[in-house]
Design an enzyme around this catalytic site. Structure first.
Site, PDB file in Angstrom:
ATOM      1  N   TYR A  56       0.824  -1.215   0.000  1.00  0.00           N
ATOM      2  CA  TYR A  56       0.000   0.000   0.000  1.00  0.00           C
ATOM      3  C   TYR A  56       0.856   1.263   0.000  1.00  0.00           C
ATOM      4  CZ  TYR A  56      -3.782  -3.131   1.580  1.00  0.00           C
ATOM      5  OH  TYR A  56      -4.696  -4.144   1.711  1.00  0.00           O
ATOM      6  N   HIS A 119      -0.241 -11.510   2.163  1.00  0.00           N
ATOM      7  CA  HIS A 119      -1.155 -10.678   1.379  1.00  0.00           C
ATOM      8  C   HIS A 119      -1.949 -11.472   0.339  1.00  0.00           C
ATOM      9  CE1 HIS A 119      -1.644  -6.206   0.100  1.00  0.00           C
ATOM     10  NE2 HIS A 119      -2.757  -6.865  -0.082  1.00  0.00           N
ATOM     11  N   SER A 165      -4.527 -13.425   3.860  1.00  0.00           N
ATOM     12  CA  SER A 165      -5.470 -12.561   3.152  1.00  0.00           C
ATOM     13  C   SER A 165      -5.722 -13.151   1.774  1.00  0.00           C
ATOM     14  CB  SER A 165      -4.894 -11.142   3.031  1.00  0.00           C
ATOM     15  OG  SER A 165      -5.791 -10.269   2.373  1.00  0.00           O
ATOM     16  N   GLN A 187      -8.310 -12.223   5.743  1.00  0.00           N
ATOM     17  CA  GLN A 187      -8.915 -10.980   5.261  1.00  0.00           C
ATOM     18  C   GLN A 187      -9.288 -11.148   3.789  1.00  0.00           C
ATOM     19  OE1 GLN A 187      -7.544  -6.453   4.336  1.00  0.00           O
ATOM     20  NE2 GLN A 187      -7.096  -7.147   6.416  1.00  0.00           N
TER      21      GLN A 187
END
EC number: 1.1.1.247
Length: 321
Positions: A56, A119, A165, A187
């Site tokens: 990010y 991720h 995630s 997630q």
């Protein structure tokens, strides 16, 4: 610790996490004073859970905001916050996991994370983050060794908990087969237009908390959709309850037993998003939402390759399972 009425969820490892967090992905003002001030304002209005990631590029600004919040007395201790970050795919190799986490900690100016997530269920050739990923850089992840490195990060005290995630049931099964410490969180995208019923049931059975992202359709992201915010069903419920469509969507996620992260740089909406815990959707509301047509907003196209582990969206998400 509760803040502005946000409930605390106890994860399977025993640590407590605020049910609602502020997301920091896909901001249009990365690395700017405006981004830092938005994070600072979020702390001021009551957010205590922040969700970031190496990819990010928001870790440094969030770290600056945390330091300033401490100086201003908005929080008395870093321990009042719950900070999540994520391992980028190019670092998803056994020998790179710990250095990647330590780099995130340097960016955030913190000594530890509360939660560290893989991720995506895929690796890339080692290297710096790039927006356009060469297809020949996409590699299968060695779940066993990468997860063992994640476990080491927790054992060493650099993160209080570990999770994943964007993992499907099938991929969770593969990872957990060799896990000594099970993931506490998965997630994933979840909203009234993507219920994730099978995945939620699997995670519940295995004591894995779902944290929902893209709850409002990820509007503003390249893959974003207006399906949630334009839903006639959600609009009707919102009018009847005297709430916003966003609040109805977020409340629906919470009533399904999931936690969630949402993003807004608007102070009014930041405050509005916190006000979903002192009322309930009715059984009739829930039934209406259950009939909303389902479609995925998130795309895995950037991680698909004819020579990689996943060639199609269906393979990546295991949609046919």
């Amino acid at each position: 610790m509760e803040s502005n009425g946000v409930p605390m969820i106890t994860l399977s490892s025993g640590i407590r996490m605020p049910a609602l967090g502020m997301g920091t992905a896909e901001t249009m003002v990365k690395g700017t004073e405006r981004e830092k001030l938005a994070f600072l304002k979020a702390i001021e209005v009551g957010y205590r859970h922040f969700d970031t990631a190496a990819a990010y590029q928001s870790e440094e600004c969030l770290g600056e905001a945390i330091a300033e919040a401490l100086q201003l007395g908005l929080i008395k201790s870093r321990d009042e916050l719950f900070i999540t970050s994520k391992l980028w795919c190019a670092d998803a190799h056994a020998d790179l996991v710990l250095p990647a986490l330590q780099n995130s900690l340097r960016n955030l100016k913190l000594e530890y994370l509360d939660l560290y997530l893989i991720h995506h269920p895929v690796s890339l050739k080692p290297g710096k983050f790039v927006n356009e990923i060469p297809k020949d850089h996409i590699l299968p992840m060695d779940y066993k060794t990468v997860w063992a490195a994640m476990e080491e990060c927790q054992t060493l005290g650099f993160t209080r908990a570990i999770g994943v995630s964007n993992f499907s049931c099938k991929k969770l099964q593969e990872l957990m087969a060799a896990a000594k410490i099970p993931p506490v969180v998965n997630q994933v995208e979840m909203s009234p237009t993507l219920h994730q019923k099978n995945l939620r049931e699997y995670c519940k059975a295995n004591n894995i908390m779902i944290t929902a992202h893209s709850v409002l359709g990820a509007i503003g992201a390249p893959w974003g959709s207006n399906a949630v915010m334009d839903s006639k069903v959600l609009h009707q419920i919102a009018v009847a309850r005297g709430k916003s469509v966003a609040q109805v969507s977020m409340r629906w996620v919470y009533q399904q037993g999931a936690s969630l992260v949402v993003k807004s740089f608007n102070e009014g909406r930041m405050k509005e998003n916190l006000k979903i815990f002192d009322w309930e959707l009715t059984a009739e509301d829930m039934e209406k939402i259950s009939e909303i047509p389902q479609s995925r907003t998130s795309s895995a196209d950037f991680l698909l390759s004819p020579t990689g582990p996943f060639k199609t969206e269906e393979e990546f998400w295991d949609e046919k399972d």
